[in-house]
Design a protein around this motif. Structure first.
Motif, mmCIF file in Angstrom:
data_model
loop_
_atom_site.group_PDB
_atom_site.id
_atom_site.type_symbol
_atom_site.label_atom_id
_atom_site.label_comp_id
_atom_site.label_asym_id
_atom_site.label_seq_id
_atom_site.Cartn_x
_atom_site.Cartn_y
_atom_site.Cartn_z
ATOM 1 N N LEU A 1 2.573 1.951 -3.338
ATOM 2 C CA LEU A 1 1.566 2.311 -4.330
ATOM 3 C C LEU A 1 1.094 3.750 -4.132
ATOM 4 C CD1 LEU A 1 -0.358 1.352 -6.652
ATOM 5 C CD2 LEU A 1 -1.998 0.802 -4.820
ATOM 6 N N GLU B 1 -4.121 6.857 -6.621
ATOM 7 C CA GLU B 1 -4.459 5.597 -5.957
ATOM 8 C C GLU B 1 -5.086 5.847 -4.581
ATOM 9 O OE1 GLU B 1 -4.499 2.681 -7.304
ATOM 10 O OE2 GLU B 1 -3.372 3.114 -9.124
ATOM 11 N N THR C 1 0.805 -1.218 0.000
ATOM 12 C CA THR C 1 0.000 0.000 0.000
ATOM 13 C C THR C 1 0.839 1.269 0.000
ATOM 14 O OG1 THR C 1 -1.854 -1.130 1.066
ATOM 15 C CG2 THR C 1 -1.810 1.271 1.210
ATOM 16 N N ASP D 1 -8.640 7.242 -5.290
ATOM 17 C CA ASP D 1 -9.435 6.160 -5.869
ATOM 18 C C ASP D 1 -9.861 5.164 -4.796
ATOM 19 O OD1 ASP D 1 -10.522 4.667 -8.192
ATOM 20 O OD2 ASP D 1 -9.014 3.184 -7.575
ATOM 21 N N TRP D 2 -8.924 4.758 -3.954
ATOM 22 C CA TRP D 2 -9.262 3.805 -2.894
ATOM 23 C C TRP D 2 -10.287 4.417 -1.937
ATOM 24 C CZ3 TRP D 2 -8.847 -1.226 -2.202
ATOM 25 C CH2 TRP D 2 -9.240 -1.733 -0.968
ATOM 26 N N ASP E 1 1.690 7.155 -6.720
ATOM 27 C CA ASP E 1 0.601 7.799 -7.452
ATOM 28 C C ASP E 1 -0.503 8.240 -6.487
ATOM 29 O OD1 ASP E 1 -1.287 8.645 -9.287
ATOM 30 O OD2 ASP E 1 -1.368 6.743 -10.375
#
Length: 110
Positions: free
Chosen positions: A49, A56, A46, A59-60, A53
């Motif tokens: 990632l 991400e 995590t 988005d999550w 970016d």
């Protein structure tokens, strides 16, 4: 990775949510892929990632979490603009009600 993700709400308030809360939520979700270890999921999957970016993170948060998941950690950091009560008084939708309790919605009559 930035410490906070900010979000502007419909009432023009801006809130800061610790990205750690979002990261931990994702790490918990994928911990099964790391032998059930949340810390390993966080450090090996995590965090890299999210650091690579920022999309991400958003988005999550938007697609896998609810406001209830972060509300207790969120900090109100600003109000974009103060409401114009005079304009609301003059031009706002008017109605009538027999009760004046905060939870009561006015009954609009034309």
């Amino acid at each position: 990775m930035k410490k906070y993700m900010t979000i502007k709400m419909p009432d023009n308030t801006v809130w800061a949510v610790p990205t750690e809360v979002i990261a931990r939520n994702r790490a918990e979700h994928y911990a099964h892929e790391f032998g059930g270890c949340i810390e390993k999921s966080l450090s090996e999957d995590t965090l890299p990632l999210f650091e690579q970016d920022k999309y991400e993170i958003t988005d999550w948060a938007a697609n896998n979490m609810n406001w209830d998941d972060v509300e207790e950690h969120a900090i109100k950091i600003e109000r974009d603009e103060e409401p114009n009560y005079q304009a609301g008084w003059m031009n706002g939708e008017k109605g009538f009600s027999d009760e004046a309790e905060p939870e009561t919605k006015a009954v609009i009559t034309s």
